[in-house]
Design a protein around this motif. Structure first.
Motif, PDB file in Angstrom:
ATOM      1  N   GLU A  22       5.789 -11.337  -5.492  1.00 27.84           N
ATOM      2  CA  GLU A  22       5.316  -9.997  -5.847  1.00 27.84           C
ATOM      3  C   GLU A  22       3.968  -9.996  -6.570  1.00 27.84           C
ATOM      4  OE1 GLU A  22       7.905 -11.488  -9.207  1.00 27.84           O
ATOM      5  OE2 GLU A  22       8.036 -11.504  -7.024  1.00 27.84           O
ATOM      6  N   ARG A  23       3.567 -11.145  -7.104  1.00 28.27           N
ATOM      7  CA  ARG A  23       2.265 -11.275  -7.763  1.00 28.27           C
ATOM      8  C   ARG A  23       1.163 -11.657  -6.786  1.00 28.27           C
ATOM      9  NH1 ARG A  23       2.912 -16.152 -11.014  1.00 28.27           N
ATOM     10  NH2 ARG A  23       4.075 -16.704  -9.162  1.00 28.27           N
ATOM     11  N   GLY A  24       1.550 -12.011  -5.562  1.00 27.01           N
ATOM     12  CA  GLY A  24       0.596 -12.480  -4.570  1.00 27.01           C
ATOM     13  C   GLY A  24       0.418 -13.985  -4.592  1.00 27.01           C
TER      14      GLY A  24
ATOM     15  N   ASN B 219      -1.182 -10.548   2.387  1.00 26.66           N
ATOM     16  CA  ASN B 219      -1.925 -10.046   1.230  1.00 26.66           C
ATOM     17  C   ASN B 219      -2.247  -8.562   1.371  1.00 26.66           C
ATOM     18  OD1 ASN B 219      -3.450 -10.528  -1.307  1.00 26.66           O
ATOM     19  ND2 ASN B 219      -5.176  -9.949  -0.023  1.00 26.66           N
ATOM     20  N   GLY B 220      -2.645  -8.136   2.549  1.00 25.79           N
ATOM     21  CA  GLY B 220      -2.933  -6.726   2.770  1.00 25.79           C
ATOM     22  C   GLY B 220      -1.690  -5.870   2.583  1.00 25.79           C
TER      23      GLY B 220
ATOM     24  N   LEU C 177       1.037  -6.584   0.831  1.00 23.69           N
ATOM     25  CA  LEU C 177       1.431  -6.580  -0.576  1.00 23.69           C
ATOM     26  C   LEU C 177       0.484  -5.737  -1.421  1.00 23.69           C
ATOM     27  CD1 LEU C 177       3.499  -7.760  -2.554  1.00 23.69           C
ATOM     28  CD2 LEU C 177       1.958  -9.693  -2.868  1.00 23.69           C
ATOM     29  N   SER C 178      -0.791  -5.876  -1.202  1.00 19.59           N
ATOM     30  CA  SER C 178      -1.789  -5.160  -1.999  1.00 19.59           C
ATOM     31  C   SER C 178      -1.730  -3.648  -1.816  1.00 19.59           C
ATOM     32  CB  SER C 178      -3.188  -5.658  -1.655  1.00 19.59           C
ATOM     33  OG  SER C 178      -3.334  -7.012  -2.005  1.00 19.59           O
ATOM     34  N   MET C 179      -1.413  -3.214  -0.606  1.00 18.51           N
ATOM     35  CA  MET C 179      -1.371  -1.777  -0.325  1.00 18.51           C
ATOM     36  C   MET C 179       0.044  -1.199  -0.345  1.00 18.51           C
ATOM     37  SD  MET C 179      -4.389  -0.652  -0.160  1.00 18.51           S
ATOM     38  CE  MET C 179      -4.173   0.954   0.617  1.00 18.51           C
TER      39      MET C 179
ATOM     40  N   LEU D 287     -11.614  -1.966   2.244  1.00 22.62           N
ATOM     41  CA  LEU D 287     -10.582  -2.697   1.511  1.00 22.62           C
ATOM     42  C   LEU D 287     -10.842  -4.201   1.536  1.00 22.62           C
ATOM     43  CD1 LEU D 287      -7.305  -0.857   2.584  1.00 22.62           C
ATOM     44  CD2 LEU D 287      -8.536  -0.663   0.412  1.00 22.62           C
TER      45      LEU D 287
ATOM     46  N   PHE E  40     -10.287  -6.624  -1.880  1.00 22.81           N
ATOM     47  CA  PHE E  40      -9.277  -7.668  -2.033  1.00 22.81           C
ATOM     48  C   PHE E  40      -9.932  -9.035  -1.908  1.00 22.81           C
ATOM     49  CE2 PHE E  40      -6.332  -4.432   0.157  1.00 22.81           C
ATOM     50  CZ  PHE E  40      -6.130  -3.766  -1.030  1.00 22.81           C
ATOM     51  N   ASP E  41      -9.902  -9.806  -2.966  1.00 23.21           N
ATOM     52  CA  ASP E  41     -10.529 -11.129  -2.964  1.00 23.21           C
ATOM     53  C   ASP E  41     -10.010 -12.021  -1.836  1.00 23.21           C
ATOM     54  OD1 ASP E  41     -12.053 -10.468  -5.170  1.00 23.21           O
ATOM     55  OD2 ASP E  41     -10.626 -11.327  -6.591  1.00 23.21           O
TER      56      ASP E  41
ATOM     57  N   LEU F 154      -7.783  -9.049   3.875  1.00 22.70           N
ATOM     58  CA  LEU F 154      -6.644  -8.456   4.542  1.00 22.70           C
ATOM     59  C   LEU F 154      -6.909  -8.447   6.040  1.00 22.70           C
ATOM     60  CD1 LEU F 154      -6.326  -4.632   4.584  1.00 22.70           C
ATOM     61  CD2 LEU F 154      -8.424  -5.671   3.786  1.00 22.70           C
TER      62      LEU F 154
END
Length: 139
Positions: free
Chosen positions: A34-36, A60-61, A63-65, A86, A90-91, A94
């Motif tokens: 959940e933290r990536g 990552n995309g 999870l982030s969105m 986006l 996002f470092d 995505l």
């Protein structure tokens, strides 16, 4: 409680088994908590060099969105400039195509995300959905 290492590993193992049973092309799978943070990953023999990065970008995309990468794809069609932007936010990037899904616990809370790449986007997603279900989790 969060995504356990054993759960993440079982998702990768089940996704690999699904891919072989379905005769998919060589695959790469990534599971993030959940933290990536990376919890488990595997890339089969014969995949391209950056296959794992594509799987990571899908997970990552999502999870982030807070939505599947399939939904991100729909958003990209409707609002291409937004989704393109986006990528700069996002470092880890995505990839807005199917093959990135959220992982939910029994209560429906997001505890991670998984990404797959190697075959068609629909097949990538199908492998993850089957594997997450086999692990006793939801998506």
């Amino acid at each position: 409680m969060g995504l356990k290492l054993e759960q993440a590993q079982s998702i990768v193992t089940a996704a690999l088994a699904y891919a072989r049973a379905q005769g998919l092309k060589p695959m790469g799978f990534v599971v993030l908590d959940e933290r990536g943070a990376l919890r488990a990953a595997a890339v089969e023999d014969g995949t391209s060099l950056a296959r794992w990065k594509v799987a990571w970008g899908k997970a990552n995309g999502a999870l982030s969105m807070g939505v599947s990468s399939r939904k991100l794809h729909e958003m990209a069609v409707e609002r291409p400039h937004f989704v393109a932007a986006l990528g700069s936010v996002f470092d880890a990037g995505l990839v807005p195509v199917p093959g990135g899904v959220l992982i939910r616990d029994a209560a429906g809370a997001v505890i991670g995300a998984a990404g797959a790449s190697g075959d068609t986007s629909d097949n990538d997603e199908a492998a993850l959905l089957a594997a997450i279900g086999e692990a006793g989790l939801g998506s």
